[in-house]
Scaffold this motif. Structure first.
Motif, PDB file in Angstrom:
ATOM      1  N   GLU A   1      -2.190  -9.117  12.786  1.00 46.67           N
ATOM      2  CA  GLU A   1      -2.004  -7.660  12.611  1.00 46.67           C
ATOM      3  C   GLU A   1      -3.048  -6.889  13.410  1.00 46.67           C
ATOM      4  O   GLU A   1      -2.748  -5.886  14.063  1.00 46.67           O
ATOM      5  CB  GLU A   1      -2.074  -7.283  11.131  1.00 46.67           C
ATOM      6  CG  GLU A   1      -2.066  -5.784  10.899  1.00 46.67           C
ATOM      7  CD  GLU A   1      -0.911  -5.264  10.058  1.00 46.67           C
ATOM      8  OE1 GLU A   1      -0.285  -4.268  10.481  1.00 46.67           O
ATOM      9  OE2 GLU A   1      -0.654  -5.833   8.981  1.00 46.67           O
TER      10      GLU A   1
ATOM     11  N   PRO B   1       7.714  -9.741   8.730  1.00 43.96           N
ATOM     12  CA  PRO B   1       7.617  -8.276   8.607  1.00 43.96           C
ATOM     13  C   PRO B   1       6.690  -7.660   9.662  1.00 43.96           C
ATOM     14  O   PRO B   1       6.950  -6.558  10.144  1.00 43.96           O
ATOM     15  CB  PRO B   1       7.048  -8.071   7.190  1.00 43.96           C
ATOM     16  CG  PRO B   1       7.439  -9.296   6.442  1.00 43.96           C
ATOM     17  CD  PRO B   1       7.393 -10.407   7.448  1.00 43.96           C
TER      18      PRO B   1
ATOM     19  N   LYS C   1       8.545  -7.480  12.972  1.00 46.86           N
ATOM     20  CA  LYS C   1       9.495  -6.360  12.930  1.00 46.86           C
ATOM     21  C   LYS C   1       8.759  -5.023  13.053  1.00 46.86           C
ATOM     22  O   LYS C   1       9.164  -4.153  13.826  1.00 46.86           O
ATOM     23  CB  LYS C   1      10.279  -6.429  11.604  1.00 46.86           C
ATOM     24  CG  LYS C   1      11.348  -5.361  11.468  1.00 46.86           C
ATOM     25  CD  LYS C   1      12.472  -5.565  12.466  1.00 46.86           C
ATOM     26  CE  LYS C   1      13.565  -4.504  12.287  1.00 46.86           C
ATOM     27  NZ  LYS C   1      14.525  -4.538  13.410  1.00 46.86           N
ATOM     28  N   LYS C   2       7.656  -4.883  12.315  1.00 45.30           N
ATOM     29  CA  LYS C   2       6.892  -3.623  12.307  1.00 45.30           C
ATOM     30  C   LYS C   2       6.404  -3.249  13.706  1.00 45.30           C
ATOM     31  O   LYS C   2       6.453  -2.090  14.109  1.00 45.30           O
ATOM     32  CB  LYS C   2       5.708  -3.758  11.351  1.00 45.30           C
ATOM     33  CG  LYS C   2       4.765  -2.555  11.316  1.00 45.30           C
ATOM     34  CD  LYS C   2       3.609  -2.810  10.367  1.00 45.30           C
ATOM     35  CE  LYS C   2       2.551  -1.707  10.441  1.00 45.30           C
ATOM     36  NZ  LYS C   2       1.389  -2.015   9.563  1.00 45.30           N
ATOM     37  N   TYR C   3       5.917  -4.247  14.439  1.00 47.25           N
ATOM     38  CA  TYR C   3       5.344  -3.974  15.764  1.00 47.25           C
ATOM     39  C   TYR C   3       6.329  -4.237  16.902  1.00 47.25           C
ATOM     40  O   TYR C   3       5.945  -4.210  18.069  1.00 47.25           O
ATOM     41  CB  TYR C   3       4.067  -4.805  15.963  1.00 47.25           C
ATOM     42  CG  TYR C   3       2.920  -4.309  15.123  1.00 47.25           C
ATOM     43  CD1 TYR C   3       2.139  -3.231  15.535  1.00 47.25           C
ATOM     44  CD2 TYR C   3       2.628  -4.893  13.890  1.00 47.25           C
ATOM     45  CE1 TYR C   3       1.093  -2.764  14.767  1.00 47.25           C
ATOM     46  CE2 TYR C   3       1.574  -4.434  13.105  1.00 47.25           C
ATOM     47  CZ  TYR C   3       0.814  -3.367  13.557  1.00 47.25           C
ATOM     48  OH  TYR C   3      -0.230  -2.900  12.771  1.00 47.25           O
TER      49      TYR C   3
ATOM     50  N   TYR D   1      15.368  -9.980   8.055  1.00 46.15           N
ATOM     51  CA  TYR D   1      14.345  -9.086   8.615  1.00 46.15           C
ATOM     52  C   TYR D   1      14.845  -8.250   9.792  1.00 46.15           C
ATOM     53  O   TYR D   1      14.092  -7.440  10.334  1.00 46.15           O
ATOM     54  CB  TYR D   1      13.105  -9.893   9.029  1.00 46.15           C
ATOM     55  CG  TYR D   1      12.421 -10.500   7.825  1.00 46.15           C
ATOM     56  CD1 TYR D   1      11.527  -9.765   7.048  1.00 46.15           C
ATOM     57  CD2 TYR D   1      12.716 -11.806   7.423  1.00 46.15           C
ATOM     58  CE1 TYR D   1      10.928 -10.312   5.918  1.00 46.15           C
ATOM     59  CE2 TYR D   1      12.118 -12.359   6.293  1.00 46.15           C
ATOM     60  CZ  TYR D   1      11.231 -11.608   5.551  1.00 46.15           C
ATOM     61  OH  TYR D   1      10.640 -12.141   4.427  1.00 46.15           O
TER      62      TYR D   1
END
Length: 291
Positions: free
Chosen positions: A107, A134, A137-139, A175
């Protein structure tokens, strides 16, 4: 055959595409302190000068992407990885593969990266998938996934293909990660202990390519571990893997013999139109020798 899946990686200014119809992608592995005691001591002391040398050597050797691992015992790995990712972005425009087994470090690295990273890596274990997917997917990153579970590497091709199916299903259905952004590591094992392991890996590659169409990568130098003449073994193995469906490898690009074997295989696989990249590289080498 359906359209090839393209895994698009980006830095702030450069794009690299992995695909079964594209030139092989060389991921420079050298920015990694594993097994390098002096490098580890330098990093603990806050000395990052070796990274600058490693980046230069991998780029000059022909890397398309750079893998960055900062797994140094007794350090703050998230902080170290964020610092290294920031630094490497200032040194080169190549896209980055952010490499850690520590979720917080992944992260931290992703949060400072300007572009579309490749994340190295996730296994097929439920808890790892729940932690790492996750973030991917977020980044909006791509992910290297290994078809093993509970820390054991399945020796049978069927098991690896089954676990690949599980990873693809979970990533896409649970996801919302595009199948093109899943890069499978078919698990290349050292042949020193058992020369038949490569036959299993080649079978796995062919089946993954045919069944899922996804891109693949692996730690290429691993295959010759424990054997003499490692450069020749690696330079022979990679083109064989390419014909089986491997589209990238995490490797040390400082060895011209291995890099040139890959570039030659690109010519024969039709991934270098008219051999133009091969010819221009040859001319550049001639010019450098004469100059």
């Amino acid at each position: 055959m359906s359209e090839p899946l393209h895994t698009v990686l980006r830095s702030a200014t450069k794009e690299v595409v992995l695909g079964h119809d594209r030139p092989f992608c060389l991921i420079g592995e050298r920015i990694n302190p594993t097994g390098r005691r002096i490098f580890q001591e330098q990093l603990r002391a806050g000395d990052f000068s070796a990274i600058e040398r490693d980046v230069k050597a991998q780029v000059e050797g022909g890397a398309d992407v750079l893998d960055i691992n900062m797994g140094v015992p007794l350090t703050d790995e998230p902080e170290l990885l964020a610092t290294a990712v920031t630094m490497v972005q200032e040194l080169t425009d190549l896209p980055i593969c952010i490499d850690s087994s520590v979720v917080e470090a992944l992260e931290a690295g992703l949060s400072v990266y300007q572009g579309r990273a490749l994340v190295n890596s996730v296994t097929a274990e439920d808890d790892r998938l729940e932690l790492i997917l996750p973030l991917v997917k977020k980044y909006d990153a791509a992910i290297i996934a290994l078809p093993n579970d509970h820390d054991e590497i399945p020796m049978e091709a069927d098991k690896r293909v089954d676990l690949t199916a599980k990873i693809v299903r979970v990533a896409t259905e649970e996801y919302g990660i595009a199948q093109a952004d899943i890069v499978i590591d078919p698990l290349a094992m050292p042949i020193g202990a058992d020369t038949t392991t490569s036959l299993v890996t080649f079978e796995v590659m062919r089946r993954i390519r045919d069944d899922f169409g996804v891109n693949m990568t692996c730690g290429a130098s691993n295959v010759s571990f424990g054997m003499p003449g490692r450069h020749t073994l690696n330079a022979t193995w990679l083109p064989m893997a390419m014909t089986s469906g491997l589209t990238s490898a995490i490797m040390d690009t400082r060895t011209p013999q291995i890099v040139e074997a890959v570039k030659a295989a690109d010519v024969f696989l039709g991934h270098d139109d008219w051999g133009m990249a091969w010819i221009s590289a040859h001319r550049a080498k001639q010019a450098a020798a004469e100059g």
